[in-house]
Design a protein around this motif. Structure first.
Motif, mmCIF file in Angstrom:
data_model
loop_
_atom_site.group_PDB
_atom_site.id
_atom_site.type_symbol
_atom_site.label_atom_id
_atom_site.label_comp_id
_atom_site.label_asym_id
_atom_site.label_seq_id
_atom_site.Cartn_x
_atom_site.Cartn_y
_atom_site.Cartn_z
ATOM 1 N N ALA A 259 1.326 -1.113 0.331
ATOM 2 C CA ALA A 259 -0.180 -0.072 0.142
ATOM 3 C C ALA A 259 0.695 1.360 -0.493
ATOM 4 O O ALA A 259 2.170 1.628 0.632
ATOM 5 N N SER A 260 -0.045 2.485 -0.400
ATOM 6 C CA SER A 260 0.858 3.693 0.093
ATOM 7 C C SER A 260 0.638 3.605 0.805
ATOM 8 O O SER A 260 -0.251 3.864 1.962
ATOM 9 N N ARG A 261 1.045 5.144 1.165
ATOM 10 C CA ARG A 261 1.775 5.562 3.344
ATOM 11 C C ARG A 261 0.138 6.191 2.635
ATOM 12 O O ARG A 261 -0.709 5.957 3.988
ATOM 13 N N GLN A 277 9.911 4.841 1.650
ATOM 14 C CA GLN A 277 10.500 5.976 1.730
ATOM 15 C C GLN A 277 10.645 6.269 3.287
ATOM 16 O O GLN A 277 11.081 4.955 4.309
ATOM 17 N N THR A 278 9.277 5.670 4.362
ATOM 18 C CA THR A 278 9.111 5.679 5.662
ATOM 19 C C THR A 278 8.385 4.530 5.836
ATOM 20 O O THR A 278 7.589 3.820 7.071
ATOM 21 N N GLY A 279 8.198 2.931 4.938
ATOM 22 C CA GLY A 279 7.821 1.910 4.654
ATOM 23 C C GLY A 279 8.659 0.961 4.943
ATOM 24 O O GLY A 279 9.819 1.623 5.524
ATOM 25 N N ILE A 292 -1.812 4.235 -7.584
ATOM 26 C CA ILE A 292 -0.835 4.839 -6.585
ATOM 27 C C ILE A 292 0.084 5.958 -7.660
ATOM 28 O O ILE A 292 0.242 5.702 -8.940
ATOM 29 N N SER A 293 -0.347 7.621 -6.944
ATOM 30 C CA SER A 293 0.404 8.181 -8.458
ATOM 31 C C SER A 293 1.665 8.200 -7.987
ATOM 32 O O SER A 293 2.213 8.804 -9.616
ATOM 33 N N GLY A 294 2.311 8.054 -7.596
ATOM 34 C CA GLY A 294 3.855 7.706 -7.774
ATOM 35 C C GLY A 294 4.726 8.767 -7.373
ATOM 36 O O GLY A 294 5.559 8.781 -7.563
HETATM 37 P P1 FAD Z 1 -2.434 10.483 -4.231
HETATM 38 O O1 FAD Z 1 -0.988 10.756 -4.430
HETATM 39 O O2 FAD Z 1 -3.917 10.627 -3.863
HETATM 40 O O3 FAD Z 1 -2.871 9.161 -5.817
HETATM 41 C C1 FAD Z 1 -3.799 8.505 -6.386
HETATM 42 C C2 FAD Z 1 -3.769 7.723 -7.970
HETATM 43 O O4 FAD Z 1 -5.226 7.004 -7.751
HETATM 44 C C3 FAD Z 1 -3.506 9.151 -8.731
HETATM 45 O O5 FAD Z 1 -3.023 8.926 -9.879
HETATM 46 C C4 FAD Z 1 -5.108 9.004 -9.989
HETATM 47 O O6 FAD Z 1 -4.979 9.197 -10.981
HETATM 48 C C5 FAD Z 1 -5.302 7.367 -9.632
HETATM 49 N N1 FAD Z 1 -6.743 7.086 -9.049
HETATM 50 C C6 FAD Z 1 -7.684 7.367 -8.886
HETATM 51 N N2 FAD Z 1 -9.252 6.976 -9.332
HETATM 52 C C7 FAD Z 1 -8.135 5.442 -9.612
HETATM 53 C C8 FAD Z 1 -8.993 4.848 -10.202
HETATM 54 N N3 FAD Z 1 -10.445 4.201 -10.094
HETATM 55 N N4 FAD Z 1 -8.475 3.422 -11.562
HETATM 56 C C9 FAD Z 1 -7.147 3.882 -10.915
HETATM 57 N N5 FAD Z 1 -6.402 5.129 -10.492
HETATM 58 C C10 FAD Z 1 -7.242 5.946 -10.395
HETATM 59 N N6 FAD Z 1 3.924 7.491 0.810
HETATM 60 C C11 FAD Z 1 4.214 6.020 0.247
HETATM 61 O O7 FAD Z 1 3.773 5.624 -0.332
HETATM 62 N N7 FAD Z 1 5.664 5.604 1.341
HETATM 63 C C12 FAD Z 1 6.315 6.238 2.056
HETATM 64 O O8 FAD Z 1 6.849 5.265 2.616
HETATM 65 C C13 FAD Z 1 5.838 7.625 2.555
HETATM 66 N N8 FAD Z 1 6.297 8.065 3.192
HETATM 67 C C14 FAD Z 1 6.654 9.687 3.198
HETATM 68 C C15 FAD Z 1 7.340 10.235 3.673
HETATM 69 C C16 FAD Z 1 7.288 11.641 3.752
HETATM 70 C C17 FAD Z 1 8.417 12.562 4.744
HETATM 71 C C18 FAD Z 1 6.476 12.498 3.349
HETATM 72 C C19 FAD Z 1 5.998 13.622 2.993
HETATM 73 C C20 FAD Z 1 5.448 11.491 2.406
HETATM 74 C C21 FAD Z 1 5.947 10.483 2.485
HETATM 75 N N9 FAD Z 1 4.833 9.317 1.620
HETATM 76 C C22 FAD Z 1 4.927 8.197 1.534
HETATM 77 C C23 FAD Z 1 3.584 10.515 1.150
HETATM 78 C C24 FAD Z 1 3.897 10.675 -0.962
HETATM 79 O O9 FAD Z 1 4.077 11.754 -0.729
HETATM 80 C C25 FAD Z 1 2.271 10.534 -1.135
HETATM 81 O O10 FAD Z 1 1.914 11.694 -0.393
HETATM 82 C C26 FAD Z 1 1.800 9.347 -1.455
HETATM 83 O O11 FAD Z 1 2.493 8.041 -2.193
HETATM 84 C C27 FAD Z 1 0.677 9.159 -2.378
HETATM 85 O O12 FAD Z 1 -0.459 8.133 -2.353
HETATM 86 P P2 FAD Z 1 -1.274 7.978 -3.424
HETATM 87 O O13 FAD Z 1 0.138 8.088 -4.800
HETATM 88 O O14 FAD Z 1 -2.165 6.063 -2.831
HETATM 89 O O15 FAD Z 1 -2.582 8.740 -3.340
#
Ligand code: FAD
Length: 345
Positions: A259-261, A277-279, A292-294
């Motif tokens: 999972a993402s954070r 990074q924190t996982g 996951i946005s990346g």
């Molecule tokens: P979002 O950025 O919200 O992305 C969601 C994605 O889903 C979007 O690209 C969207 O287009 C797509 N989407 C929406 N609906 C659908 C659908 N129905 N089908 C397919 N695609 C869809 N993050 C981590 O993951 N791991 C870490 O260890 C981590 N450590 C961090 C440490 C620090 C110090 C900081 C500041 C941040 C850290 N983060 C970490 C957070 C990171 O910056 C992001 O906020 C996080 O990874 C975003 O998660 P996400 O991709 O799930 O969500």
């Protein structure tokens, strides 16, 4: 003042040319060598070759001599073994005393430890004793082509930049290295090396802690670090129940769910599943990034996977730049289709 002076004198008088060899701390638990050790041996081999020195492993425990062959097979040319009943279970004082004595005696140029719970505890204690520096949680190591010193790179400022840290005037140069980042050493059973037994003696008061009991958590599944396939979900799932769909796909593939954070922070899934990074840092053969946005902090934990398959509705999502295969679409349509196709096999 007097202490400060002694430290400064010590620093100024260290003859760094007397230090040779790359050492890898061969962390073992219950007679099993930790996977990160094989990664350190793979990386250590490259470093040792570049500076023209030997690759050694340091093994501590009780009745662990039999593990030396495994270390030789992964490229160690020499294995230092400290064998003693008091070393059976890791304790900071005991391991620090034994390994520091060996560092003083044999003077290694580089000492690498895995950034595991034990490595993160032991590394700094050794560095303080040896009056040298330590770079924690490295993700890249290389030798400076001119100065021949170690360049240690690690994420800094919340992963927003990569810092390269050097320790030019002190030896050994010490790093803890993040598990799952470096390539494992190749295995060759025919490789053999030299065993050097370390003298181990403990006096009263040397070890200030006592292990009363070890309570192991029950693990039903393999860890993310060992998984060959990971199906990972992000906020694109839209709701916590979305992980049930990912679990279905994971079951078909014999995969683990990551999972993402953002999902962990939202309380959709436990932190033990978090990648980044924190996982956990992972390097599976196949990594599915679903919704996951990346973000850079997520990529830091999975970008070394062999094949990355991303499913995302947004064709501009950064994950699609890193992915080997990108599917632009709704994961709630794409994943059931993949499951259906797998059922036909
Ligand atoms: P979002 O950025 O919200 O992305 C969601 C994605 O889903 C979007 O690209 C969207 O287009 C797509 N989407 C929406 N609906 C659908 C659908 N129905 N089908 C397919 N695609 C869809 N993050 C981590 O993951 N791991 C870490 O260890 C981590 N450590 C961090 C440490 C620090 C110090 C900081 C500041 C941040 C850290 N983060 C970490 C957070 C990171 O910056 C992001 O906020 C996080 O990874 C975003 O998660 P996400 O991709 O799930 O969500």
């Amino acid at each position: 003042d007097a202490i400060e002076k002694t430290e400064v004198e010590k620093k100024n008088t260290q003859d760094i040319s007397a230090y040779q060899g790359v050492w890898v701390f061969a962390e073992q638990r219950d007679g099993k060598i930790m996977p990160v050790v094989m990664e350190l041996l793979g990386e250590g081999k490259k470093l040792a070759k570049e500076i023209g020195t030997e690759l050694c492993a340091v093994l501590c425990g009780h009745n662990v001599d039999f593990l030396a062959d495994e270390l030789f097979a992964h490229g160690a040319e020499k294995v230092y073994i400290a064998d003693h009943g008091e070393l059976n279970t890791y304790r900071t004082d005991a391991y620090t005393k034994v390994i520091y004595s060996a560092i003083e005696k044999y003077k290694p140029e580089i000492v690498l430890l895995g950034a595991t719970h034990i490595g993160r505890d032991l590394g700094p204690c050794l560095a303080v004793k040896a009056n040298t520096g330590l770079t924690a949680d490295c993700t890249q190591l290389e030798i400076d082509p001119v100065g021949k010193y170690l360049k240690q790179t690690r994420p800094a400022f919340g992963g927003n930049l990569m810092a390269t840290i050097v320790c030019k005037d002190h030896r050994p140069q010490m790093s803890t290295v993040r598990p799952g980042v470096m390539d494992k050493a190749q295995y060759d059973r025919s490789l053999k090396g030299e065993v050097v037994k370390l003298e181990v003696e403990f006096n009263d008061g040397d070890i200030r802690t006592k292990v009363i009991d070890i309570v192991k958590t029950v693990k039903n599944q393999v860890s993310l670090t060992d998984a060959e396939i990971i199906v990972s979900g992000g906020m694109g799932l839209g709701k916590p129940e979305g992980f049930e769909l990912l679990q279905k796909l994971a079951d078909k593939l014999g995969a683990m769910v990551g999972a993402s954070r953002a999902c962990v922070d939202a309380g959709w899934i436990d932190h033990s599943h978090q990648i980044g990074q924190t996982g956990t840092t992972v390097k599976p053969k196949i990594y599915f990034a679903c919704g996951i946005s990346g973000a850079i902090q997520h990529l830091a934990g999975m970008q070394n996977s062999d094949y990355i398959i991303a499913i995302n509705t947004n064709e501009a999502a950064p994950i699609l730049e890193t992915a080997d295969f990108g599917i632009v679409g709704d994961l709630y349509q794409v994943i059931p289709t993949i499951i259906e196709e797998l059922d036909k096999l």
